[in-house]
Design a protein around this motif. Structure first.
Motif, PDB file in Angstrom:
ATOM      1  N   THR A 119     -36.639 -26.518  35.643  1.00  0.00           N
ATOM      2  CA  THR A 119     -37.819 -26.095  36.317  1.00  0.00           C
ATOM      3  C   THR A 119     -39.236 -26.953  36.256  1.00  0.00           C
ATOM      4  O   THR A 119     -40.138 -26.966  37.115  1.00  0.00           O
ATOM      5  CB  THR A 119     -38.120 -24.463  35.817  1.00  0.00           C
ATOM      6  OG1 THR A 119     -37.116 -23.770  35.872  1.00  0.00           O
ATOM      7  CG2 THR A 119     -39.298 -23.762  36.476  1.00  0.00           C
ATOM      8  N   SER A 134     -35.735 -28.940  30.880  1.00  0.00           N
ATOM      9  CA  SER A 134     -35.679 -27.808  31.784  1.00  0.00           C
ATOM     10  C   SER A 134     -35.614 -28.372  33.328  1.00  0.00           C
ATOM     11  O   SER A 134     -36.298 -29.452  33.523  1.00  0.00           O
ATOM     12  CB  SER A 134     -36.842 -27.100  31.596  1.00  0.00           C
ATOM     13  OG  SER A 134     -37.428 -26.378  32.910  1.00  0.00           O
ATOM     14  N   SER A 185     -42.936 -18.616  25.715  1.00  0.00           N
ATOM     15  CA  SER A 185     -43.988 -19.309  25.048  1.00  0.00           C
ATOM     16  C   SER A 185     -45.196 -19.047  25.984  1.00  0.00           C
ATOM     17  O   SER A 185     -45.859 -19.816  26.037  1.00  0.00           O
ATOM     18  CB  SER A 185     -43.503 -20.761  24.984  1.00  0.00           C
ATOM     19  OG  SER A 185     -43.233 -21.167  26.310  1.00  0.00           O
TER      20      SER A 185
HETATM   21  C1  FMN Z   1     -35.970 -14.895  25.329  1.00  0.00           C
HETATM   22  C2  FMN Z   1     -36.299 -16.536  25.885  1.00  0.00           C
HETATM   23  C3  FMN Z   1     -37.286 -17.185  25.847  1.00  0.00           C
HETATM   24  C4  FMN Z   1     -37.310 -18.638  26.252  1.00  0.00           C
HETATM   25  N1  FMN Z   1     -38.371 -19.276  26.162  1.00  0.00           N
HETATM   26  C5  FMN Z   1     -38.273 -20.636  26.815  1.00  0.00           C
HETATM   27  C6  FMN Z   1     -39.540 -21.074  26.625  1.00  0.00           C
HETATM   28  O1  FMN Z   1     -40.757 -20.725  26.223  1.00  0.00           O
HETATM   29  N2  FMN Z   1     -39.702 -22.611  27.229  1.00  0.00           N
HETATM   30  C7  FMN Z   1     -38.495 -23.123  27.637  1.00  0.00           C
HETATM   31  O2  FMN Z   1     -38.729 -24.169  27.883  1.00  0.00           O
HETATM   32  N3  FMN Z   1     -37.365 -22.547  27.309  1.00  0.00           N
HETATM   33  C8  FMN Z   1     -37.311 -21.097  27.359  1.00  0.00           C
HETATM   34  N4  FMN Z   1     -36.144 -20.507  26.988  1.00  0.00           N
HETATM   35  C9  FMN Z   1     -34.698 -21.195  27.322  1.00  0.00           C
HETATM   36  C10 FMN Z   1     -34.574 -21.242  29.135  1.00  0.00           C
HETATM   37  O3  FMN Z   1     -34.960 -20.023  29.851  1.00  0.00           O
HETATM   38  C11 FMN Z   1     -33.317 -21.857  29.331  1.00  0.00           C
HETATM   39  O4  FMN Z   1     -33.188 -22.943  28.745  1.00  0.00           O
HETATM   40  C12 FMN Z   1     -33.203 -21.881  30.754  1.00  0.00           C
HETATM   41  O5  FMN Z   1     -31.752 -22.395  31.126  1.00  0.00           O
HETATM   42  C13 FMN Z   1     -33.973 -23.016  31.364  1.00  0.00           C
HETATM   43  O6  FMN Z   1     -33.721 -22.941  32.930  1.00  0.00           O
HETATM   44  P1  FMN Z   1     -34.232 -24.452  33.690  1.00  0.00           P
HETATM   45  O7  FMN Z   1     -33.405 -25.655  33.042  1.00  0.00           O
HETATM   46  O8  FMN Z   1     -33.374 -24.120  35.237  1.00  0.00           O
HETATM   47  O9  FMN Z   1     -35.353 -24.585  33.911  1.00  0.00           O
HETATM   48  C14 FMN Z   1     -36.194 -18.978  26.748  1.00  0.00           C
HETATM   49  C15 FMN Z   1     -34.999 -18.353  26.540  1.00  0.00           C
HETATM   50  C16 FMN Z   1     -34.943 -17.063  26.280  1.00  0.00           C
HETATM   51  C17 FMN Z   1     -33.707 -15.985  26.352  1.00  0.00           C
END
Ligand code: FMN
Length: 163
Positions: free
Chosen positions: A58, A56, A37
């Protein structure tokens, strides 16, 4: 009339994008997640945005840090994308990665196609996500690389359009 959720998701899958890993550092704590995003917002001042799911892990680190880096992934880095998207492996995501630190302190992933090091200047709640607007403090480019592309829930590579 509310739109059909499955159809909405199917439409979003038809949007081809690059892939980034958004990283951040608050004191000794580092965090990062895969994010597609990413969008450029303004040239002057240089502003970009990313959207983070409110669930998230993060997100709270970005909140505490007030900074983040957008690591634009190269084609060869699809495994990193999968690693930083997998739930439950947060403590292991940076294992074996020799990250540089940008001026904001955020980790720069080695081998990235480009990096934008940002200071958060605004955060907007938007449904189940938060939009973070970052002012770019520093950039890095690796011209030798090709971008990783994400389309229809699969990793792709760029090819010239057929004429
Ligand atoms: C290609 C791809 C794009 C993603 N884009 C987003 C994004 O833009 N925003 C988001 O919150 N999660 C996005 N995700 C999902 C997060 O990477 C995923 O939920 C991750 O486990 C979050 O990690 P965290 O909980 O440690 O922050 C995406 C996943 C993939 C595979």
């Amino acid at each position: 009339m509310p739109i059909d959720r499955q159809q909405y998701k199917a439409v979003l899958r038809r949007w081809a994008s690059g892939v980034t890993v958004v990283t951040t550092r608050a004191g000794e704590e580092i965090a990062g997640m895969t994010a597609s995003s990413f969008t450029s917002v303004s040239l002057d001042p240089p502003l970009v945005l990313i959207c983070a799911d409110k669930r998230s892990n993060t997100l709270p680190v970005i909140e505490r840090a007030g900074v983040f880096a957008v690591n634009v992934l190269a084609e060869e880095q699809h495994e990193l994308s999968a690693r930083f998207a997998l739930a439950g492996n947060e403590a292991l995501r940076f294992e074996g990665l020799a990250c540089d630190r940008g001026p904001t302190g955020s980790p720069w992933l080695p081998g990235s196609l480009a990096v934008l090091d940002c200071r958060t200047v605004a955060a907007h709640e938007a449904g189940d996500h938060v939009i973070y607007v970052g002012e770019v403090q520093a950039v890095h480019i690796d011209d030798a690389q090709s971008p990783l592309v994400y389309y229809d829930a699969a990793y792709r590579r760029l090819a010239p359009a057929r004429s």
